[in-house]
Every structure is written in structure tokens, then in C-alpha cells.
Scaffold this motif. Structure first.
Motif, mmCIF file in Angstrom:
data_model
loop_
_atom_site.group_PDB
_atom_site.id
_atom_site.type_symbol
_atom_site.label_atom_id
_atom_site.label_comp_id
_atom_site.label_asym_id
_atom_site.label_seq_id
_atom_site.Cartn_x
_atom_site.Cartn_y
_atom_site.Cartn_z
ATOM 1 N N ASP A 64 43.120 42.616 52.183
ATOM 2 C CA ASP A 64 42.586 42.534 53.549
ATOM 3 C C ASP A 64 41.351 41.649 53.640
ATOM 4 O OD1 ASP A 64 44.561 44.315 54.326
ATOM 5 O OD2 ASP A 64 43.287 46.075 54.000
ATOM 6 N N THR A 65 40.754 41.293 52.506
ATOM 7 C CA THR A 65 39.538 40.482 52.515
ATOM 8 C C THR A 65 39.833 38.987 52.407
ATOM 9 O OG1 THR A 65 39.204 40.438 50.093
ATOM 10 C CG2 THR A 65 38.394 42.376 51.297
ATOM 11 N N LEU A 66 41.053 38.637 52.033
ATOM 12 C CA LEU A 66 41.333 37.262 51.636
ATOM 13 C C LEU A 66 41.434 36.279 52.801
ATOM 14 C CD1 LEU A 66 43.823 37.925 48.692
ATOM 15 C CD2 LEU A 66 41.401 37.273 48.583
ATOM 16 N N ASP A 67 41.418 36.777 54.030
ATOM 17 C CA ASP A 67 41.382 35.875 55.184
ATOM 18 C C ASP A 67 39.958 35.458 55.534
ATOM 19 O OD1 ASP A 67 44.139 35.874 55.584
ATOM 20 O OD2 ASP A 67 44.058 37.714 56.780
ATOM 21 N N HIS A 68 38.981 36.004 54.819
ATOM 22 C CA HIS A 68 37.581 35.773 55.150
ATOM 23 C C HIS A 68 36.896 34.931 54.067
ATOM 24 C CE1 HIS A 68 37.974 38.830 58.290
ATOM 25 N NE2 HIS A 68 38.648 39.554 57.393
ATOM 26 N N ASP A 69 35.835 34.246 54.480
ATOM 27 C CA ASP A 69 35.052 33.437 53.544
ATOM 28 C C ASP A 69 34.245 34.329 52.605
ATOM 29 O OD1 ASP A 69 35.911 31.014 54.590
ATOM 30 O OD2 ASP A 69 34.296 30.954 56.082
ATOM 31 N N PHE A 70 34.152 33.890 51.341
ATOM 32 C CA PHE A 70 33.440 34.651 50.316
ATOM 33 C C PHE A 70 32.166 33.934 49.873
ATOM 34 C CE2 PHE A 70 37.067 37.338 49.847
ATOM 35 C CZ PHE A 70 36.626 38.467 49.156
ATOM 36 N N VAL A 71 31.146 34.716 49.601
ATOM 37 C CA VAL A 71 30.020 34.285 48.780
ATOM 38 C C VAL A 71 30.300 34.872 47.402
ATOM 39 C CG1 VAL A 71 27.543 34.357 48.377
ATOM 40 C CG2 VAL A 71 28.427 34.290 50.724
ATOM 41 N N ALA A 72 30.477 34.021 46.394
ATOM 42 C CA ALA A 72 30.902 34.488 45.077
ATOM 43 C C ALA A 72 29.863 34.173 44.014
ATOM 44 C CB ALA A 72 32.236 33.839 44.688
ATOM 45 N N LEU A 73 29.881 34.991 42.965
ATOM 46 C CA LEU A 73 29.050 34.691 41.812
ATOM 47 C C LEU A 73 29.566 33.403 41.169
ATOM 48 C CD1 LEU A 73 26.657 36.413 40.898
ATOM 49 C CD2 LEU A 73 28.090 37.362 39.100
ATOM 50 N N ARG A 74 28.697 32.676 40.496
ATOM 51 C CA ARG A 74 28.993 31.335 40.008
ATOM 52 C C ARG A 74 30.236 31.292 39.099
ATOM 53 N NH1 ARG A 74 24.993 33.518 36.987
ATOM 54 N NH2 ARG A 74 24.975 33.180 34.730
ATOM 55 N N SER A 75 30.850 30.136 39.035
ATOM 56 C CA SER A 75 32.017 29.921 38.172
ATOM 57 C C SER A 75 31.649 30.182 36.715
ATOM 58 C CB SER A 75 32.526 28.488 38.313
ATOM 59 O OG SER A 75 32.942 28.229 39.636
ATOM 60 N N GLY A 76 32.591 30.751 35.986
ATOM 61 C CA GLY A 76 32.357 31.054 34.579
ATOM 62 C C GLY A 76 31.963 32.484 34.328
ATOM 63 N N THR A 77 31.532 33.190 35.376
ATOM 64 C CA THR A 77 31.212 34.612 35.204
ATOM 65 C C THR A 77 32.512 35.419 35.247
ATOM 66 O OG1 THR A 77 30.906 34.909 37.594
ATOM 67 C CG2 THR A 77 28.948 34.342 36.284
ATOM 68 N N HIS A 78 32.445 36.590 34.618
ATOM 69 C CA HIS A 78 33.644 37.425 34.576
ATOM 70 C C HIS A 78 34.053 37.868 35.967
ATOM 71 C CE1 HIS A 78 35.997 41.161 33.955
ATOM 72 N NE2 HIS A 78 36.499 40.476 32.955
ATOM 73 N N LEU A 79 33.077 38.169 36.837
ATOM 74 C CA LEU A 79 33.407 38.625 38.183
ATOM 75 C C LEU A 79 34.106 37.523 38.974
ATOM 76 C CD1 LEU A 79 33.356 40.725 40.367
ATOM 77 C CD2 LEU A 79 30.999 40.064 40.916
ATOM 78 N N ASN A 80 33.639 36.304 38.864
ATOM 79 C CA ASN A 80 34.287 35.186 39.537
ATOM 80 C C ASN A 80 35.730 35.051 39.074
ATOM 81 O OD1 ASN A 80 35.134 32.209 39.716
ATOM 82 N ND2 ASN A 80 33.264 32.203 40.959
ATOM 83 N N PHE A 81 35.926 35.102 37.751
ATOM 84 C CA PHE A 81 37.275 35.022 37.184
ATOM 85 C C PHE A 81 38.139 36.189 37.660
ATOM 86 C CE2 PHE A 81 40.035 36.660 33.802
ATOM 87 C CZ PHE A 81 40.916 35.607 33.650
ATOM 88 N N GLN A 82 37.560 37.383 37.709
ATOM 89 C CA GLN A 82 38.297 38.581 38.086
ATOM 90 C C GLN A 82 38.813 38.492 39.531
ATOM 91 O OE1 GLN A 82 35.973 42.133 37.641
ATOM 92 N NE2 GLN A 82 37.749 43.493 37.630
ATOM 93 N N LEU A 83 37.978 37.997 40.440
ATOM 94 C CA LEU A 83 38.381 37.907 41.841
ATOM 95 C C LEU A 83 39.441 36.828 42.046
ATOM 96 C CD1 LEU A 83 34.960 38.337 43.696
ATOM 97 C CD2 LEU A 83 36.659 40.063 43.062
ATOM 98 N N ILE A 84 39.274 35.695 41.392
ATOM 99 C CA ILE A 84 40.274 34.632 41.514
ATOM 100 C C ILE A 84 41.629 35.094 40.972
ATOM 101 C CG2 ILE A 84 40.918 32.347 40.657
ATOM 102 C CD1 ILE A 84 37.965 31.577 40.826
ATOM 103 N N LYS A 85 41.604 35.803 39.843
ATOM 104 C CA LYS A 85 42.852 36.318 39.262
ATOM 105 C C LYS A 85 43.513 37.333 40.187
ATOM 106 C CE LYS A 85 44.748 38.659 35.177
ATOM 107 N NZ LYS A 85 45.473 39.655 35.992
ATOM 108 N N ALA A 86 42.692 38.232 40.753
ATOM 109 C CA ALA A 86 43.253 39.245 41.654
ATOM 110 C C ALA A 86 43.899 38.589 42.879
ATOM 111 C CB ALA A 86 42.149 40.213 42.080
ATOM 112 N N ALA A 87 43.276 37.534 43.376
ATOM 113 C CA ALA A 87 43.866 36.818 44.517
ATOM 114 C C ALA A 87 45.168 36.125 44.105
ATOM 115 C CB ALA A 87 42.864 35.806 45.055
ATOM 116 N N ASN A 88 45.159 35.483 42.936
ATOM 117 C CA ASN A 88 46.368 34.808 42.450
ATOM 118 C C ASN A 88 47.509 35.795 42.236
ATOM 119 O OD1 ASN A 88 45.074 32.347 42.477
ATOM 120 N ND2 ASN A 88 44.512 32.408 40.314
#
Length: 299
Positions: free
Chosen positions: A187-211
Motif C-alpha cells: 500500500d506504500t509503493l504508490d507514494h514517494d519515499f525518503v530512503a536511507l542511502r544506497s548500500g545500507t541493509h535497510l535500503n537493500f531490504q526495501l528494494i528487494k521487498a518491492a521487487n
């Protein structure tokens, strides 16, 4: 003859006691040996150090100067022994620690404070690092202790469960999702995100979950810290995801927390060392403290 601590100690004792006999008794050494040491000391320094009379022994001007320097030198030598014993017993030392941003903001301040209260002579050098770099640095002996979000790794290290945290959604007060008690990640993926920088585990985790959902993460801005993420969300730049414990730290009047209803939102933080048996005494004490100290998990 070279200047040595024994001769200096005997010289100080003679001045303080006033006679060779009394100094010999104090130092548990024969009076003749004390007298010989003093004569050799005067010859070595090529200066009269003592006034010998039937009333006892006093220091000459040169002797008074030597007395001051000898006491200082003997004190410094004693301090060397004390400090080296502190190192061997773990009371003194330095521990190099790498931790990811989630551990640094949620858990490390209180744990380091409580440890340093017990061991004030042990210096903790804490550096924030990405999870993927922490395991490599510890394996290569560039850090004593690492704390990272659990992930697959090929490093030759020992790992131990440390803490858990839970990810939540942070949204501006006026956002469409602000009135929800809980939300699925889809439900969040239609909205713009402020994300932690590339290379962090959280950034990777969110991109993977979306994929995994066949979607992409609409990252409008990347930031390097959770406080920056909070400020940007409050300003209305986008929504963000961060650990509950970190969100609780910041007083946010322009944003609110919404539960993230996903199993992967529960995360495990892991402690790693190259070899627990190979740690210095100070580092081993620190690891024991981290693993033994109870900390409330974030639900």
C-alpha cells in the motif's frame, strides 16, 4: 655503571630515613651494599649528593635536585607497571567497534555508557558502518567487534544474536496513510519515499521487498541518517521506513508512525567477532557486557 631504579630508590630512602642503617632496614638490604650503591651513584653523576656527619646524612644542593627527579622517575616507573597490569587484567585498553545505524541509534549509547561506568580506563571507539562492510572489516581484523542487521555473508567470523528491532512506516501528518493504524508494504509503493542511502541493509531490504511484489520503490531522496529521514518526512518530501526504536528517539510534531504489517519488518541484529577466544581482554569484557546486558526488544 648505568643509572638504575634500585640506586635511585636507595638514594631516596637514605635521604628520607637520614641514615644508611635505617634505609638498609627499610629496603631489606645490607648497609654496606647501600653505601656502595651511593658511592657509585656519586661517581656516575660526578657530583657530591650527600653530606655525611655524625648526626646523619643530608642532601647537598645537587642531592636535593636529584631527590626531586628520582621521585618523579620512580613514580613514572611504578605507573608503567600499574598500567601494564591494567591492560593484562582488562581494566585498561581500547576496543574498535563497528555498528550499523540501527544499532548506533537504538542500543549502543546506553550499553557503552554502562560499560564505561564499570571500566572507565577502557576506551570504546565506535564507528557507524554499513552492515555489508562490517563483516568484512571484522574478518580482516580492522575492528574488534561488529554489530549488523542479520544477512547472508561469506566472512570467516563468529556471530551471536544481539537484539531485535521492528520496522515502522513514518508519514507526514497530512498524508493519505496518516489515519491508518497499520499498513501493508504494497500500500506504500504508490507514494514517494525518503530512503536511507544506497548500500545500507535497510535500503537493500526495501528494494528487494518491492521487487518481490513485482513493483519498484519510488525513491525521491536518499539520506545518510535517521534524523535526516525524519526531518524530510516531516517536511512532506515523502514517506519513510525506519526502526521503531529509532523513531521513538526523535520528537516529531509533523509526522506520525504507522505499523508496518509485514513479517520481514521484524529484524535481528547480530554481533560478530573474528574469534571470541582471540579477543583482547578489554574487547572480551565488552562483548560479554553486550551479550549479557538485557535490553528491551522493539515490538
Amino acid at each position: 655503571m648505568k643509572l638504575d631504579p634500585v640506586s635511585l630508590r636507595l638514594f631516596v630512602s637514605v635521604i628520607e630515613e637520614g641514615t644508611i642503617a635505617a634505609a638498609a632496614k627499610r629496603e631489606h638490604i645490607a648497609a654496606a651494599a647501600v653505601s656502595k650503591r651511593l658511592s657509585e651513584l656519586e661517581d656516575l653523576l660526578d657530583a657530591p649528593l650527600l653530606n655525611r656527619t655524625n648526626k646523619g646524612i643530608t642532601a647537598t644542593d645537587a642531592g636535593l635536585s636529584l631527590l626531586f627527579m628520582a621521585r618523579s622517575a620512580l613514580n613514572n616507573l611504578n605507573e608503567i607497571v600499574v598500567q601494564m597490569r591494567d591492560y593484562s587484567h582488562g581494566r585498561r585498553g581500547s576496543v574498535q567497534v563497528l555498528a550499523n545505524i540501527s544499532a548506533v541509534t537504538q542500543f549502543m549509547p546506553a550499553l557503552i555508557k554502562s560499560f564505561m561506568d564499570q571500566y572507565p580506563l577502557i576506551n570504546i571507539v565506535l564507528q557507524e558502518q554499513k552492515s555489508l562492510g562490517i563483516t568484512k572489516a571484522v574478518a580482516e581484523n580492522r575492528a574488534d567487534v561488529g554489530i549488523f542487521t542479520r544477512l547472508p555473508h561469506g566472512a570467516d567470523i563468529e556471530v551471536f544474536p544481539f537484539r531485535t528491532d521492528r520496522l515502522v512506516l513514518l508519514v507526514p501528518n497530512e498524508h493519505l496513510l496518516a489515519d491508518r493504524q497499520g499498513v501493508r508494504f504494497a500500500d506504500t509503493l504508490d507514494h514517494d519515499f525518503v530512503a536511507l542511502r544506497s548500500g545500507t541493509h535497510l535500503n537493500f531490504q526495501l528494494i528487494k521487498a518491492a521487487n518481490d511484489l513485482g513493483r519498484s520503490l519510488k525513491i525521491r531522496m536518499e539520506v545518510s541518517s535517521y534524523d535526516a529521514l525524519c526531518l524530510m518526512v516531516q517536511a512532506g518530501v515523502g514517506i519513510g521506513i525506519m526502526p521503531q526504536g529509532s523513531a521513538d528517539i526523535y520528537k516529531m510534531h509533523g509526522a506520525r508512525v504507522v505499523a508496518l504489517e509485514e513479517d520481514w519488518a521484524n529484524r535481528e541484529l547480530t554481533l560478530c567477532v573474528r574469534s571470541r577466544e582471540g579477543l583482547s581482554t578489554a574487547a572480551r569484557l565488552f562483548v560479554d557486557h553486550l551479550l549479557a546486558t538485557p535490553t528491551l526488544c522493539q515490538d
